[in-house]
Design a protein around this motif. Structure first.
Motif, PDB file in Angstrom:
ATOM      1  N   LEU A   1     -48.523 -50.240   0.276  1.00 26.35           N
ATOM      2  CA  LEU A   1     -48.702 -50.413   1.716  1.00 26.35           C
ATOM      3  C   LEU A   1     -49.573 -49.271   2.217  1.00 26.35           C
ATOM      4  CD1 LEU A   1     -47.956 -51.712   4.473  1.00 26.35           C
ATOM      5  CD2 LEU A   1     -45.991 -50.174   4.533  1.00 26.35           C
TER       6      LEU A   1
ATOM      7  N   VAL B   1     -42.749 -58.609   6.691  1.00 21.95           N
ATOM      8  CA  VAL B   1     -43.856 -59.536   6.918  1.00 21.95           C
ATOM      9  C   VAL B   1     -43.319 -60.738   7.671  1.00 21.95           C
ATOM     10  CG1 VAL B   1     -45.288 -58.818   4.983  1.00 21.95           C
ATOM     11  CG2 VAL B   1     -43.549 -60.562   4.623  1.00 21.95           C
ATOM     12  N   ARG B   2     -44.096 -61.178   8.625  1.00 22.67           N
ATOM     13  CA  ARG B   2     -43.693 -62.313   9.447  1.00 22.67           C
ATOM     14  C   ARG B   2     -44.940 -62.991   9.991  1.00 22.67           C
ATOM     15  NH1 ARG B   2     -39.722 -61.328  12.862  1.00 22.67           N
ATOM     16  NH2 ARG B   2     -38.834 -59.490  11.903  1.00 22.67           N
TER      17      ARG B   2
ATOM     18  N   TRP C   1     -51.537 -54.454   3.186  1.00 23.79           N
ATOM     19  CA  TRP C   1     -50.716 -54.654   1.990  1.00 23.79           C
ATOM     20  C   TRP C   1     -51.626 -55.084   0.836  1.00 23.79           C
ATOM     21  CZ3 TRP C   1     -45.382 -53.957   2.364  1.00 23.79           C
ATOM     22  CH2 TRP C   1     -44.824 -53.968   3.656  1.00 23.79           C
TER      23      TRP C   1
ATOM     24  N   VAL D   1     -39.680 -50.097   4.099  1.00 25.24           N
ATOM     25  CA  VAL D   1     -40.771 -50.812   3.430  1.00 25.24           C
ATOM     26  C   VAL D   1     -40.272 -51.455   2.142  1.00 25.24           C
ATOM     27  CG1 VAL D   1     -43.025 -50.539   2.338  1.00 25.24           C
ATOM     28  CG2 VAL D   1     -42.467 -49.214   4.391  1.00 25.24           C
ATOM     29  N   GLU D   2     -39.424 -50.744   1.429  1.00 22.86           N
ATOM     30  CA  GLU D   2     -39.050 -51.191   0.081  1.00 22.86           C
ATOM     31  C   GLU D   2     -37.998 -52.287   0.068  1.00 22.86           C
ATOM     32  OE1 GLU D   2     -38.168 -47.354  -1.586  1.00 22.86           O
ATOM     33  OE2 GLU D   2     -40.250 -47.083  -2.241  1.00 22.86           O
ATOM     34  N   HIS D   3     -37.055 -52.227   1.005  1.00 27.66           N
ATOM     35  CA  HIS D   3     -35.887 -53.110   0.893  1.00 27.66           C
ATOM     36  C   HIS D   3     -35.769 -54.144   2.008  1.00 27.66           C
ATOM     37  CE1 HIS D   3     -34.601 -50.554  -2.328  1.00 27.66           C
ATOM     38  NE2 HIS D   3     -34.529 -49.491  -1.554  1.00 27.66           N
TER      39      HIS D   3
ATOM     40  N   TRP E   1     -32.317 -61.317   2.410  1.00 27.40           N
ATOM     41  CA  TRP E   1     -33.248 -61.947   1.456  1.00 27.40           C
ATOM     42  C   TRP E   1     -32.753 -61.814   0.010  1.00 27.40           C
ATOM     43  CZ3 TRP E   1     -35.547 -59.244  -2.485  1.00 27.40           C
ATOM     44  CH2 TRP E   1     -35.488 -57.848  -2.392  1.00 27.40           C
ATOM     45  N   ARG E   2     -31.762 -60.902  -0.241  1.00 31.68           N
ATOM     46  CA  ARG E   2     -31.249 -60.728  -1.613  1.00 31.68           C
ATOM     47  C   ARG E   2     -30.158 -61.729  -1.967  1.00 31.68           C
ATOM     48  NH1 ARG E   2     -29.587 -54.715  -2.945  1.00 31.68           N
ATOM     49  NH2 ARG E   2     -29.635 -55.605  -5.059  1.00 31.68           N
TER      50      ARG E   2
ATOM     51  N   PHE F   1     -45.745 -57.352  -3.060  1.00 29.58           N
ATOM     52  CA  PHE F   1     -44.437 -57.968  -2.859  1.00 29.58           C
ATOM     53  C   PHE F   1     -43.806 -58.373  -4.184  1.00 29.58           C
ATOM     54  CE2 PHE F   1     -47.045 -58.513   0.871  1.00 29.58           C
ATOM     55  CZ  PHE F   1     -46.261 -57.841   1.795  1.00 29.58           C
TER      56      PHE F   1
ATOM     57  N   ILE G   1     -47.961 -58.435   8.241  1.00 35.15           N
ATOM     58  CA  ILE G   1     -48.111 -59.680   7.500  1.00 35.15           C
ATOM     59  C   ILE G   1     -48.962 -59.368   6.268  1.00 35.15           C
ATOM     60  CG2 ILE G   1     -50.114 -60.424   8.871  1.00 35.15           C
ATOM     61  CD1 ILE G   1     -49.054 -63.345   8.536  1.00 35.15           C
TER      62      ILE G   1
ATOM     63  N   ALA H   1     -43.595 -49.497  -1.800  1.00 33.56           N
ATOM     64  CA  ALA H   1     -44.129 -48.657  -0.720  1.00 33.56           C
ATOM     65  C   ALA H   1     -45.531 -48.148  -1.024  1.00 33.56           C
ATOM     66  CB  ALA H   1     -43.182 -47.489  -0.456  1.00 33.56           C
TER      67      ALA H   1
ATOM     68  N   TYR I   1     -40.201 -59.133  -4.290  1.00 36.40           N
ATOM     69  CA  TYR I   1     -39.072 -60.035  -3.985  1.00 36.40           C
ATOM     70  C   TYR I   1     -37.974 -59.918  -5.037  1.00 36.40           C
ATOM     71  CZ  TYR I   1     -43.154 -62.467  -1.891  1.00 36.40           C
ATOM     72  OH  TYR I   1     -44.315 -62.799  -1.231  1.00 36.40           O
ATOM     73  N   ASP I   2     -37.685 -58.727  -5.499  1.00 38.93           N
ATOM     74  CA  ASP I   2     -36.765 -58.554  -6.625  1.00 38.93           C
ATOM     75  C   ASP I   2     -35.329 -58.437  -6.115  1.00 38.93           C
ATOM     76  OD1 ASP I   2     -35.329 -57.879  -8.852  1.00 38.93           O
ATOM     77  OD2 ASP I   2     -36.741 -56.340  -9.538  1.00 38.93           O
ATOM     78  N   LYS I   3     -34.625 -59.545  -6.152  1.00 46.43           N
ATOM     79  CA  LYS I   3     -33.263 -59.558  -5.621  1.00 46.43           C
ATOM     80  C   LYS I   3     -32.357 -58.595  -6.384  1.00 46.43           C
ATOM     81  CE  LYS I   3     -33.281 -64.301  -3.845  1.00 46.43           C
ATOM     82  NZ  LYS I   3     -32.600 -65.613  -3.903  1.00 46.43           N
ATOM     83  N   GLY I   4     -32.580 -58.489  -7.686  1.00 50.26           N
ATOM     84  CA  GLY I   4     -31.702 -57.649  -8.511  1.00 50.26           C
ATOM     85  C   GLY I   4     -31.782 -56.178  -8.120  1.00 50.26           C
ATOM     86  N   SER I   5     -33.002 -55.636  -8.071  1.00 49.59           N
ATOM     87  CA  SER I   5     -33.160 -54.216  -7.760  1.00 49.59           C
ATOM     88  C   SER I   5     -33.140 -53.963  -6.258  1.00 49.59           C
ATOM     89  CB  SER I   5     -34.497 -53.719  -8.324  1.00 49.59           C
ATOM     90  OG  SER I   5     -35.573 -54.308  -7.594  1.00 49.59           O
ATOM     91  N   GLY I   6     -33.311 -55.017  -5.476  1.00 51.29           N
ATOM     92  CA  GLY I   6     -33.362 -54.836  -4.026  1.00 51.29           C
ATOM     93  C   GLY I   6     -34.724 -54.437  -3.500  1.00 51.29           C
ATOM     94  N   PHE I   7     -35.744 -54.448  -4.356  1.00 48.54           N
ATOM     95  CA  PHE I   7     -37.091 -54.097  -3.893  1.00 48.54           C
ATOM     96  C   PHE I   7     -37.832 -55.349  -3.426  1.00 48.54           C
ATOM     97  CE2 PHE I   7     -36.162 -50.067  -5.640  1.00 48.54           C
ATOM     98  CZ  PHE I   7     -37.013 -49.172  -5.018  1.00 48.54           C
ATOM     99  N   PHE I   8     -38.020 -55.453  -2.116  1.00 45.71           N
ATOM    100  CA  PHE I   8     -38.810 -56.547  -1.557  1.00 45.71           C
ATOM    101  C   PHE I   8     -40.294 -56.249  -1.749  1.00 45.71           C
ATOM    102  CE2 PHE I   8     -41.009 -58.935   1.730  1.00 45.71           C
ATOM    103  CZ  PHE I   8     -40.368 -60.167   1.683  1.00 45.71           C
ATOM    104  N   ALA I   9     -40.668 -54.993  -1.541  1.00 46.09           N
ATOM    105  CA  ALA I   9     -42.078 -54.591  -1.655  1.00 46.09           C
ATOM    106  C   ALA I   9     -42.134 -53.183  -2.236  1.00 46.09           C
ATOM    107  CB  ALA I   9     -42.750 -54.624  -0.292  1.00 46.09           C
TER     108      ALA I   9
END
Lengths: 457, 457
Positions: B203, A89-90, B183, A83-85, A36-37, B188, B221, B200, B190-198
């Motif tokens: 949650l 979710v689906r 959640w 959880v973080e990287h 996703w990155r 969420f 979900i 923690a 979605y930070d591509k730069g830092s790699g943090f999708f979510a």
């Protein structure tokens, strides 16, 4: 299939059908936990139906037999890095496939079903319903669930033992197929004048009493358009192979780098299918394949290096910790690594065996084991190189086709359809168009007879 | 809803919202076991997605808040007449609603969920997924399963005792709602730069350990667009009413012929909702209503007589046998009928009470009991008469709207939308258009806060 087809006729049929292609994803962004990155990834669309419709329509444009949505029943929160990287979710796949049945025309619609945490009556209904909604395009990929996180969402503390979950899976398939045969195809008369909607003698009570399930039936939906929606299977352990050989219409196998190993795996499935009393042509062998495409070989390798570089060390370590069921987080990444494999695993056995092989006698570092594990899953190359590979595997008895798991989405499937598909068609090993109306027809598989019908010669 | 709304403000909001209408079916041909025999019925289309899309789109054209697909988990084969004369095939409703989410724009999508034979983790996922697919239009009608035929499809010999299934249902709702809150809405990144999708810390693990369920969570979900998809409930026994008062967003009540009885029922729900610590306006009371429309009163009555005449005696008897759990097939249809009701029932208690009331002291014949039971469910009349009835119930505190169960499909809903809807709009008691984007908005209900969020004043 009828019994009078000789090997030559079978080979001719196989050539006429050509390569069978499917398009799958486990992570919506592509075949790695942190795909996703990647620059082209669209993580904000992962709960958006249009994202999946685009995927399915691109696959349909490429003439793929099916899409396949892999699934799990938990959030991977064993480690915080998950959880973080990682995408956790689906969309529930059958609800999504219901939607996609109306947004696509020809392509098969397949998703994972856990036989460990579902009831066969619900699954039989859902798949039969999807088969009607899609006019014969439904399929399921039977799995057994192997993570304790899943068990804890369904009232259990730990997951079932490996042997138990495969016995349960085998019984599950028998029950679902039996339920699909509840009504004969000509059971329904809809006769307003006489008041007969159906004929009672054409309804059959299953009356299943087994080790794991007691299911009386009958099912409250007619026999599906495909008779039985297509069954995929992906278990690679001996128990998984036996289950596929006895029951499946197609098996997704791990991708083998080595041609000889791939041929041996293909032959093993053929032998097991014969031993189970079936024609080996009734089981399609579809290795998973994750191409990483570049205009040049160097560009493809650069893309693969980017995927690797976007995986935080912590995620790599935690993925390995998961597979080995130990916490490796305090181990140095760059010193030689050993592990005691004598205890085996109750999770995914084939993956465990691969890690064991990589760790070997302890000359690799943890970082090296992880990187090798990651790289092994991908085939970097130009469109022509990837087509070479696929053609060779098909013509030399190592694959009936491929289940494509793209390294990045949506761009991976778009590139593939725009570049590799035309190449394969030029070479005459891939039709790239639909021969039939149903998924079974497009796979070259017959509609199974009902267990209540006298089989005609 | 915020606590500072007084009764006058509430009445004003109710008038502004106007009647809330839903369109349901249990049998795909309409609200009687043999409605499929009516001249306009289309039984050969009952497994065809377009049949249901037409139904939903007609309801949407009429500005209905929701469709609702009732469901059961078995073939009614207790008696042969059930198989032969009654529709026993149906599409699994959530797979179908997935499809309909793409074929409709504004209308709510609701279906029955049995809390007796499902797992809350699966149900929470399915409903959250449907809510994303439909952009906030998902709903469920919670039921407890009361037929032994269903039990036998899920490994049990008999169904759960009435009190047990309602306790299970109450716990089921708590688990599902807890899972939906897994959640936070802003989890969420979605930070591509830092790699943090979510994140923690956003949650939450449910960790539910109850009488019927152990479910750790979290759900895989995001929190649904509606926060919690809308919950309908239809149980009419004291346990059912208590469950609705404590949990539901709307309740489908039995239709009462008598205005006073309907007002008392409405007041009972309001009182129970208050007693459960909720604002009574948070629970919409929607009686089921089955209009039989004619251009003249006589034509409407003729249509009702036709429905009655198309029910074979044997089906009528077997339906009564089912409700009373005895085999009445050797009893004469035209002699006075008595039954010992002292044993009660473990099936549907409200229906049993209705039959008991009809049988009374044994002055009616079996045929008369059955016909009265059938006729009681329908309101024959001209469009103006039906509109009169609906307007009166709405303005005199007996209904917030209606769940319309048409006597014949597809023509019943088409006639209603073409004739009664314009009449109701002219009278100013029905808007007939959508105020909001989500089902909650169209019902005038707030999005519930997450249990992990500080409630703002």
């Amino acid at each position: 299939m009828s019994a009078d087809r000789g090997p030559e006729r079978q080979q001719q049929e196989r050539r006429e059908r050509g390569l069978v292609l499917g398009a799958m994803h486990f992570y919506p962004g592509g075949e790695h936990a942190t795909s996703w990155r990647l620059p082209g990834a669209q993580p904000e669309r992962y709960l958006d139906v249009d994202y999946y419709a685009d995927f399915a329509r691109t696959a349909e444009r490429g003439g793929f037999a099916t899409i396949f949505l892999a699934d799990e029943l938990y959030v991977w929160d064993r480690f915080a890095s998950g959880v973080e990287h990682v995408v956790n979710v689906r969309t529930e796949p059958f609800t999504l496939l219901g939607a996609l049945s109306q947004l696509t025309e020809r392509i098969g619609l397949a998703a994972t079903v856990s036989t460990t945490y579902h009831e066969p009556y619900h699954v039989a209904r859902k798949l039969a319903s999807l088969d009607f909604l899609s006019q014969g395009r439904a399929a399921w990929n039977l799995v057994t669930s192997a993570a304790d996180e899943e068990a804890r969402n369904f009232g259990a503390g730990t997951h079932l033992a490996h042997a138990d979950r495969y016995r349960r899976a085998g019984e599950f398939v028998q029950v679902v197929r039996g339920l699909w045969d509840s009504w004969d195809d000509d059971a329904f008369t809809y006769d307003k004048g006489s008041g007969f909607f159906a004929r009672a003698e054409k309804l059959h009570v299953l009356g299943h009493h087994g080790e794991f399930f007691d299911v009386r039936g009958p099912l409250n939906i007619a026999r599906p358009p495909q008779g039985h929606p297509v069954l995929f299977q992906a278990g690679a352990s001996p128990a998984g192979r036996a289950l596929a050989a006895a029951n499946a219409d197609a098996v997704f196998t791990p991708w083998e780098h080595d041609l000889g190993a791939a041929q041996r795996l293909y032959a093993d499935y053929a032998a097991r299918t014969s031993a189970a009393g079936r024609d080996p042509r009734e089981l399609l062998v579809l290795p998973a394949l994750s191409p990483v495409l570049g205009r040049t070989p160097a560009e493809a390798v650069e893309k693969l290096e980017l995927i690797e570089s976007l995986t935080p060390d912590r995620v790599a370590l935690d993925l390995l910790s998961h597979h080995l069921e130990v916490d490796l987080s305090d181990r140095p990444l760059d010193e030689p690594f050993t592990h005691d494999f004598s205890g085996g695993t109750n999770q995914v056995q084939s993956l465990y065996a691969t890690v064991q092989e990589l760790v070997g006698e302890g000359r690799r570092t943890l970082r090296d084991v992880y990187r090798t594990l990651l790289r092994r899953r991908f085939l970097p190359g130009t469109p022509a190189q990837v087509a070479d590979h696929m053609q060779e595997r098909f013509t030399r008895g190592a694959a009936d086709g491929f289940m494509l798991a793209f390294s990045s989405l949506p761009e991976g499937i778009e590139e593939f359809v725009d570049t590799v598909v035309p190449e394969l068609r030029r070479r005459g090993v891939y039709r790239g168009e639909y021969r039939g109306e149903t998924l079974r027809e497009n796979l070259g598989l017959d509609v199974p007879s009902s267990r209540w019908t006298q089989v005609s010669a």
